[in-house]
Design an enzyme around this catalytic site. Structure first.
Site, short mmCIF file in Angstrom:
data_model
loop_
_atom_site.label_atom_id
_atom_site.label_comp_id
_atom_site.label_asym_id
_atom_site.label_seq_id
_atom_site.Cartn_x
_atom_site.Cartn_y
_atom_site.Cartn_z
N GLU A 19 -62.64 -11.06 16.93
CA GLU A 19 -62.75 -12.28 17.40
C GLU A 19 -62.21 -13.52 16.50
O GLU A 19 -62.81 -14.52 16.19
CB GLU A 19 -64.12 -12.77 17.83
CG GLU A 19 -64.69 -12.06 18.93
CD GLU A 19 -66.06 -12.03 19.30
OE1 GLU A 19 -66.91 -12.97 18.80
OE2 GLU A 19 -66.59 -11.34 20.18
N GLU A 30 -65.66 -3.53 25.22
CA GLU A 30 -67.34 -3.90 25.34
C GLU A 30 -67.12 -4.26 26.85
O GLU A 30 -67.58 -5.45 27.13
CB GLU A 30 -67.40 -5.24 24.47
CG GLU A 30 -67.23 -5.00 23.06
CD GLU A 30 -67.36 -6.15 22.28
OE1 GLU A 30 -67.99 -7.29 22.63
OE2 GLU A 30 -67.14 -6.26 20.84
#
Ligand code: 9MR
Length: 368
Positions: A155, A260
């Site tokens: 991220e 995910e």
């Protein structure tokens, strides 16, 4: 998974019936990619026995949902806590699974000490490099040969394509990414190395990741795959944009992983919603506390199938599809953004049965 004694008995019966009839997901998709799940504490500790059975049957790759994050595994400068991570890795190794470590460098869930001198002032670039190297080397060396792939950087980029204003970026600039990959490869030359983010469909973020991956490769640094997290809802991501990103990442010469995966079945959280009182807001955001209505479930399954078909279509470049949890009760999306919210985002329902779209694939046994 939260269960009462009676539901556990009912679930055991269901689970044993299911195991006779249904092939595991890992077998259904064996010609295409590995099927994975993120493991939580109850599964790693073995207290969620039904969850463990489901995992062994359906998944050939696992990732740590929380136990390898730096604030958990490295809470203080001179103290590591490998207790849960060791069990997670042992479980994967004992069951012949491809084990993924999540994650080495992430702005979130990173203990504050990481960026501070003893006097509380911020460390300089040289010290941050030393700390990153020490953290990455210690964690990866412990699991050398036993954790097969790592989310090295998580991220790091925001929607408009600029770098996230994290402490790593503030102190080291863009170099923190190549440095992390260099340290990781030095620590375990055989491990696969990934860069991972959410909202990967968004063009700004996509373009920056394409640049980052190309840059790493042009410097001769190892990077094996881009992880597209795949936290989805009924109205995002845009399907065409998602496929464009997939193609763009594959175009750099690396593999793509869906890392995910989950899909909210509830209204998308929009903090700006014009609802004055909390009760009305909660009712709007938690519309199905007692079960998902048939029509909503049908739409959810249809949308999940569309994405699964996309993954199958691109299975020349997609090597792994990992769900962020096993059954609906496990999901981080429950209780968020308010306590008591009941979500339905995962591959197995609260009775541990595969969702309808998966049962269709299972009928074919092997997807060709
Ligand atoms: O599912 C995870 C949840 O249990 C944790 O509280 C949270 C904060 O550490 O992280 C969740 O997992 C995140 C993952 O590590 C990175 N991508 C987004 C995931 C969902 O928030």
């Amino acid at each position: 998974m939260k269960k009462t004694l009676s539901s556990v008995i009912a679930l055991s019966v269901l689970a044993s019936c299911a195991s006779v009839e249904q092939p595991g997901l890992k077998d259904v998709f064996q010609d295409h990619f590995m099927m994975g799940a993120a493991l939580n504490e109850a599964e790693i500790n073995g207290t969620d026995t039904l969850g463990i059975e489901l995992i062994k049957k359906n998944f050939n790759t696992i990732v740590a949902e929380n136990c390898m994050k730096s604030e958990v595994i490295h809470p203080e400068k001179d103290r590591y806590d490998f207790s849960l991570a060791d069990k997670f890795v042992d479980f994967g190794n004992e069951n012949g699974m491809f084990v993924v470590g999540h994650c080495l460098i992430w702005h979130s869930q990173c203990a504050p000490w990481f960026f501070l001198n003893e006097d509380g002032s911020q460390i300089d670039a040289e010290e941050l490099k030393a700390r990153m190297k020490e953290h990455i080397t210690t964690v990866m060396t412990r699991y050398k040969g036993r954790v097969h792939g790592w989310d090295v950087v998580n991220e790091a980029v925001v929607e408009d394509g600029s770098y996230r204003q994290s402490k790593f970026y503030e102190i080291l600039g863009e170099e923190f990414i190549p440095l992390a990959f260099q340290y990781a490869h030095e620590a375990d030359p055989d491990a696969e190395l990934y860069i991972n983010d959410y909202g990967m469909n968004v063009p700004g973020r996509r373009d920056t990741y394409v640049r980052i991956v190309s840059d790493l490769k042009s410097r001769g640094l190892r990077i094996d795959a881009v992880g597209m997290q795949g936290h989805m809802g009924m109205d995002y991501p845009d399907f065409a944009q998602f496929e464009e990103s997939l193609n763009a990442f594959a175009g750099t010469g690396v593999k793509v992983m869906i890392t995910e995966w989950d899909m909210s079945a509830l209204p998308t959280v929009n903090r700006g919603a014009d609802v004055a009182d909390t009760e009305a807001y909660n009712a709007m955001m938690n519309p199905y506390p007692d079960g998902l209505p048939e029509d909503v479930s049908a739409k959810w399954n249809e949308r999940m199938k569309t994405f699964m078909d996309l993954f199958v279509k691109h299975s020349d470049v997609i090597t792994r599809v990992t769900a962020w949890g096993v059954s609906d009760d496990d999901s981080w999306k429950n209780d968020w953004p308010m306590r008591g919210r009941v979500e339905y985002p995962l591959l197995f329902d609260r009775e541990l049965q595969p969702k309808a779209f998966l049962r269709e694939y299972m009928k074919k046994e092997h997807i060709k």
